[in-house]
Structures are given as C-alpha cells and as structure tokens.
Motif scaffolding. Structure first.
Motif, PDB file in Angstrom:
ATOM      1  N   LEU A   1       0.822  -1.214   0.000  1.00 34.97           N
ATOM      2  CA  LEU A   1       0.000   0.000   0.000  1.00 34.97           C
ATOM      3  C   LEU A   1       0.852   1.259   0.000  1.00 34.97           C
ATOM      4  N   VAL A   2       2.066   1.147   0.486  1.00 30.02           N
ATOM      5  CA  VAL A   2       2.971   2.291   0.617  1.00 30.02           C
ATOM      6  C   VAL A   2       4.218   2.044  -0.224  1.00 30.02           C
ATOM      7  N   ASP A   3       4.629   3.052  -0.959  1.00 28.70           N
ATOM      8  CA  ASP A   3       5.904   2.993  -1.683  1.00 28.70           C
ATOM      9  C   ASP A   3       7.018   3.080  -0.635  1.00 28.70           C
ATOM     10  N   GLU A   4       7.655   1.957  -0.355  1.00 21.34           N
ATOM     11  CA  GLU A   4       8.605   1.898   0.755  1.00 21.34           C
ATOM     12  C   GLU A   4       9.832   2.776   0.523  1.00 21.34           C
ATOM     13  N   GLU A   5      10.316   2.828  -0.691  1.00 16.49           N
ATOM     14  CA  GLU A   5      11.472   3.671  -0.980  1.00 16.49           C
ATOM     15  C   GLU A   5      11.119   5.131  -0.760  1.00 16.49           C
ATOM     16  N   ALA A   6       9.931   5.532  -1.195  1.00 16.82           N
ATOM     17  CA  ALA A   6       9.493   6.919  -1.011  1.00 16.82           C
ATOM     18  C   ALA A   6       9.309   7.234   0.469  1.00 16.82           C
ATOM     19  N   LEU A   7       8.759   6.281   1.228  1.00 19.11           N
ATOM     20  CA  LEU A   7       8.564   6.503   2.661  1.00 19.11           C
ATOM     21  C   LEU A   7       9.900   6.631   3.373  1.00 19.11           C
ATOM     22  N   ALA A   8      10.850   5.765   3.031  1.00 21.63           N
ATOM     23  CA  ALA A   8      12.173   5.840   3.654  1.00 21.63           C
ATOM     24  C   ALA A   8      12.823   7.195   3.384  1.00 21.63           C
ATOM     25  N   GLN A   9      12.714   7.677   2.154  1.00 26.79           N
ATOM     26  CA  GLN A   9      13.291   8.969   1.812  1.00 26.79           C
ATOM     27  C   GLN A   9      12.598  10.102   2.558  1.00 26.79           C
ATOM     28  N   ALA A  10      11.276  10.017   2.677  1.00 21.23           N
ATOM     29  CA  ALA A  10      10.522  11.048   3.395  1.00 21.23           C
ATOM     30  C   ALA A  10      10.935  11.108   4.862  1.00 21.23           C
ATOM     31  N   LEU A  11      11.203   9.959   5.452  1.00 20.80           N
ATOM     32  CA  LEU A  11      11.633   9.911   6.847  1.00 20.80           C
ATOM     33  C   LEU A  11      13.054  10.465   7.006  1.00 20.80           C
ATOM     34  N   LYS A  12      13.932  10.095   6.095  1.00 24.95           N
ATOM     35  CA  LYS A  12      15.310  10.584   6.167  1.00 24.95           C
ATOM     36  C   LYS A  12      15.387  12.099   5.974  1.00 24.95           C
ATOM     37  N   GLN A  13      14.521  12.625   5.114  1.00 28.18           N
ATOM     38  CA  GLN A  13      14.561  14.043   4.791  1.00 28.18           C
ATOM     39  C   GLN A  13      13.674  14.898   5.686  1.00 28.18           C
ATOM     40  N   GLY A  14      12.996  14.272   6.643  1.00 26.59           N
ATOM     41  CA  GLY A  14      12.151  15.021   7.564  1.00 26.59           C
ATOM     42  C   GLY A  14      10.882  15.559   6.942  1.00 26.59           C
TER      43      GLY A  14
ATOM     44  N   ALA B   1      11.253  -8.641   6.084  1.00 26.48           N
ATOM     45  CA  ALA B   1      11.924  -7.575   5.353  1.00 26.48           C
ATOM     46  C   ALA B   1      13.418  -7.840   5.264  1.00 26.48           C
ATOM     47  N   PRO B   2      13.983  -7.866   4.051  1.00 26.68           N
ATOM     48  CA  PRO B   2      15.432  -8.066   3.918  1.00 26.68           C
ATOM     49  C   PRO B   2      16.218  -6.949   4.602  1.00 26.68           C
ATOM     50  N   ILE B   3      17.410  -7.260   5.045  1.00 26.96           N
ATOM     51  CA  ILE B   3      18.239  -6.296   5.764  1.00 26.96           C
ATOM     52  C   ILE B   3      18.480  -5.033   4.930  1.00 26.96           C
ATOM     53  N   ASP B   4      18.590  -5.198   3.609  1.00 31.19           N
ATOM     54  CA  ASP B   4      18.870  -4.043   2.758  1.00 31.19           C
ATOM     55  C   ASP B   4      17.603  -3.385   2.212  1.00 31.19           C
ATOM     56  N   SER B   5      16.437  -3.756   2.720  1.00 26.26           N
ATOM     57  CA  SER B   5      15.182  -3.173   2.243  1.00 26.26           C
ATOM     58  C   SER B   5      15.012  -1.757   2.786  1.00 26.26           C
ATOM     59  N   PRO B   6      14.210  -0.935   2.126  1.00 32.08           N
ATOM     60  CA  PRO B   6      14.027   0.448   2.575  1.00 32.08           C
ATOM     61  C   PRO B   6      13.580   0.571   4.029  1.00 32.08           C
ATOM     62  N   MET B   7      12.659  -0.273   4.454  1.00 33.52           N
ATOM     63  CA  MET B   7      12.150  -0.147   5.815  1.00 33.52           C
ATOM     64  C   MET B   7      13.189  -0.573   6.855  1.00 33.52           C
ATOM     65  N   MET B   8      13.961  -1.589   6.549  1.00 34.69           N
ATOM     66  CA  MET B   8      15.000  -1.994   7.490  1.00 34.69           C
ATOM     67  C   MET B   8      16.096  -0.943   7.581  1.00 34.69           C
ATOM     68  N   GLN B   9      16.310  -0.204   6.520  1.00 29.61           N
ATOM     69  CA  GLN B   9      17.336   0.831   6.521  1.00 29.61           C
ATOM     70  C   GLN B   9      16.982   2.003   7.427  1.00 29.61           C
ATOM     71  N   VAL B  10      15.686   2.197   7.691  1.00 26.83           N
ATOM     72  CA  VAL B  10      15.277   3.308   8.569  1.00 26.83           C
ATOM     73  C   VAL B  10      14.719   2.803   9.898  1.00 26.83           C
ATOM     74  N   ALA B  11      14.719   1.479  10.107  1.00 27.10           N
ATOM     75  CA  ALA B  11      14.113   0.904  11.307  1.00 27.10           C
ATOM     76  C   ALA B  11      14.768   1.390  12.593  1.00 27.10           C
ATOM     77  N   GLY B  12      16.031   1.788  12.520  1.00 24.90           N
ATOM     78  CA  GLY B  12      16.730   2.243  13.717  1.00 24.90           C
ATOM     79  C   GLY B  12      16.505   3.697  14.064  1.00 24.90           C
ATOM     80  N   LEU B  13      15.795   4.421  13.217  1.00 29.16           N
ATOM     81  CA  LEU B  13      15.521   5.829  13.529  1.00 29.16           C
ATOM     82  C   LEU B  13      14.572   5.925  14.716  1.00 29.16           C
ATOM     83  N   PRO B  14      14.751   6.931  15.572  1.00 30.97           N
ATOM     84  CA  PRO B  14      13.902   7.036  16.767  1.00 30.97           C
ATOM     85  C   PRO B  14      12.451   7.370  16.461  1.00 30.97           C
ATOM     86  N   ASN B  15      12.183   7.839  15.226  1.00 33.66           N
ATOM     87  CA  ASN B  15      10.806   8.164  14.868  1.00 33.66           C
ATOM     88  C   ASN B  15      10.181   7.085  13.986  1.00 33.66           C
ATOM     89  N   VAL B  16      10.759   5.875  14.009  1.00 36.63           N
ATOM     90  CA  VAL B  16      10.227   4.756  13.233  1.00 36.63           C
ATOM     91  C   VAL B  16      10.017   3.563  14.161  1.00 36.63           C
TER      92      VAL B  16
END
Length: 320
Positions: free
Chosen positions: A239-252, A267-282
């Motif tokens: 339902l969500v474009d994961e790459e777009a969501l990851a970028q939106a989170l990184k860019q505030g 989710a694979p380790i290199d997937s967009p959501m796993m790449q931002v999973a460690g952010l405090p707002n995720v």
C-alpha cells in the motif's frame, strides 16, 4: 467421501492457540512452511488447501484439478488469483472481522508511542540524559496530543471503522477516504485523497491490497503531507511505496512512521524499511498487529468453520 486438507504454513499460527479439526471425515496434513516449488507436490492429492501467506499461482492451479477450495487463513487474499480460481472452479474463502480488537489496539500503540516520542525519551533516559539535566524533567522532543488532531483512515471496513471509533474516543477528527467504500461509516467525514493528504495529522491504512490501492501512498502524497504527520501501516506492505517513505523519513518530510507490514516479509536487511528501522521516529514490528492470542483463536475458529460450511454445502465468506 473423505476430504484431504493440507495446511501449507501452519507456523503462521502462534503459540497458545488451539487449531481444531473439521467435523467431517478427512485427512489432515500440515507443514510449518512451504516454499513455492513445494506447493504442487504437497497439494497433489488435496481437495482443501489452507494457506496464510503461501501464494497459489494460476500455473499451480492448472496442476491441481482435484482442488475444491482454498481457505485463506487471513483477511487479505492477494496470495491467490481470484479470476484463475473462478475459471478453474476453485472456491476461495477468507477470514473476516476477527481482528477488530487486535489490529486497532496495535495501531494506536504505534500512534501513541510515536506521537509522544516515547522511543527516544526511553533511550535518552537509559543513556543518562535525564540525570545530566539536573531537573525533574526534560523535554527536547515534541509531545503531541491526539485530542483535536486529524485522523485519516484509508479503508472503511470493520478494521478501519474500529480505528475510527477509538479515534473519536480520543477526541480526534476522523476522516475516511471516499474511495472503495461499500457502506459509508456511521461516523467521521468522507474526504478525497488530496484532502486527506493535506489535513491528516495521522494517516493509517486498513484497506486490501489491490491494483487500485498498490502504492496509494507514494512520493507525491508524502511530499504533500504535514511535516508533523505520521504514517501508520498495519494493512499490507504494498500500500505504501517503501522507498518513497524511507526517503521522506530521512529528509524530515514527515514526523514518523509505524509499520507492521512490508512488501517482502520478512523484510530483507537491505530493504528500505529496514534501513530506517533504527531511527527514533520509526517503529517497525514484524507483522504482528493481528496476532493477539484472542485474535488468532478467533481466526482459526472461523477458518475451520469456513471449511465445514463449504463441505456442508453452505459456503460462507466466499471470494469467488
């Protein structure tokens, strides 16, 4: 005549849940998990297939002429091609209404934790930041109330409406997307996708994954949201474009996201959501919004009931 029932991914039902057996003559076989290349051989003599997340493709169906019904052990049914099943005379049923408590509760767990920045405050307490401030409290991250905020809901079925009623109890303004609605809710406001994008403080998804809803939340949508907004997805990853969501989170571009479902699971380790999973707002959880003990018991009881009803000639919850 005895039916042969094969459960392809029984390990998707968690501990503490009793999976009963249908009240008719049958042989039962279950596998913890099934790879795509194992599906046809394991269903070779089955008349009834149970699957939660194992896909049954049109090519597989052509090799399974004896199959009568696919009982999907979930509400989402994107693991099957309904047109292919219909053309081959294979019935498909799914589970409905079982998660009206567990999914909304998980949804609001994500919302509250993110809206009040609980993750980062906890980490800072453990890091000693509270002690170092030398005062009774510190507030270096925004804490926002739910009361008075706009709750945008995509999907006005049982789950979406349950979330909406909880939102009303918190004093939120509830908005539903005015698309793909069978029956209008008895509360809230119907709005366009554009109005929801512009006004939602919290956006939460509770609709099926279809061709129309694939990536309904894309880069353009995210770019138009409030910077203070949250995106919550306990529906389906696509339902969500994961790459777009990851970028939106990184860019505030948005304030945070609570995600329980991903396009590929796990989710694979290199997937967009796993790449931002460690952010405090995720907050990324492993597809467990549905999985309270009570929710799963209701699911399996309904699953067996669906199969019994079909064999008795009184099918229910049919999709084909």
């Amino acid at each position: 005549m005895s039916e042969k029932i094969v459960f392809l991914d029984a390990s998707t039902i968690g501990p503490g849940v009793t999976v009963g057996r249908p009240d008719f003559a049958h042989e039962w076989q279950e596998y913890d998990r099934t790879a795509a290349e194992e599906v046809v051989s394991r269903l070779s003599d089955a008349t009834i297939c149970i699957s939660n997340k194992v896909a049954i493709t049109p090519d597989m169906l052509k090799q399974l002429p004896q199959l009568k019904i696919i009982a999907v052990a979930a509400t989402g049914y994107n693991i099957v091609d309904l047109e292919a099943c219909k053309s081959q005379g294979v019935a498909v049923c799914n589970i409905r209404g079982y998660a009206v408590n567990t999914v909304p509760e998980h949804t609001f767990s994500l919302i509250l934790a993110l809206r009040r920045n609980l993750i980062e405050y906890r980490e800072q307490v453990l890091d000693g930041e509270w002690v170092r401030t030398g005062q009774f409290c510190f507030f270096n991250r925004p804490i926002r109330d739910l009361a008075g905020s706009n709750l945008g809901i995509i999907g006005a079925g049982a789950l979406g409406q349950s979330v909406g009623r909880i939102g009303l109890a918190f004093g939120m303004k509830v908005m539903y997307l005015n698309q793909h609605i069978r029956t209008a809710p008895d509360h809230g406001q119907l709005v366009s996708l554009e109005q929801m994008r512009d006004e939602a403080d919290i956006l939460t998804l509770h609709c099926p994954l279809t061709r129309e809803t694939q990536n309904i939340i894309d880069a353009d949508f995210l770019a138009g949201m409030k910077e203070s907004a949250l995106v919550i997805n306990t529906g389906r990853g696509g339902l969500v474009d994961e790459e777009a969501l990851a970028q939106a989170l990184k860019q505030g571009q948005i304030a945070g996201a609570g995600i329980d479902v991903t396009e590929v699971e796990p989710a694979p380790i290199d997937s967009p959501m796993m790449q931002v999973a460690g952010l405090p707002n995720v907050l990324l959880t492993p597809h467990v919004a549905w999985a309270s003990v009570g929710g799963m018991q209701t699911l399996v009881d309904q699953l067996i009931g669906n199969i019994e009803a079909f064999v008795a000639g009184k099918p229910r919850n049919l999709l084909t």
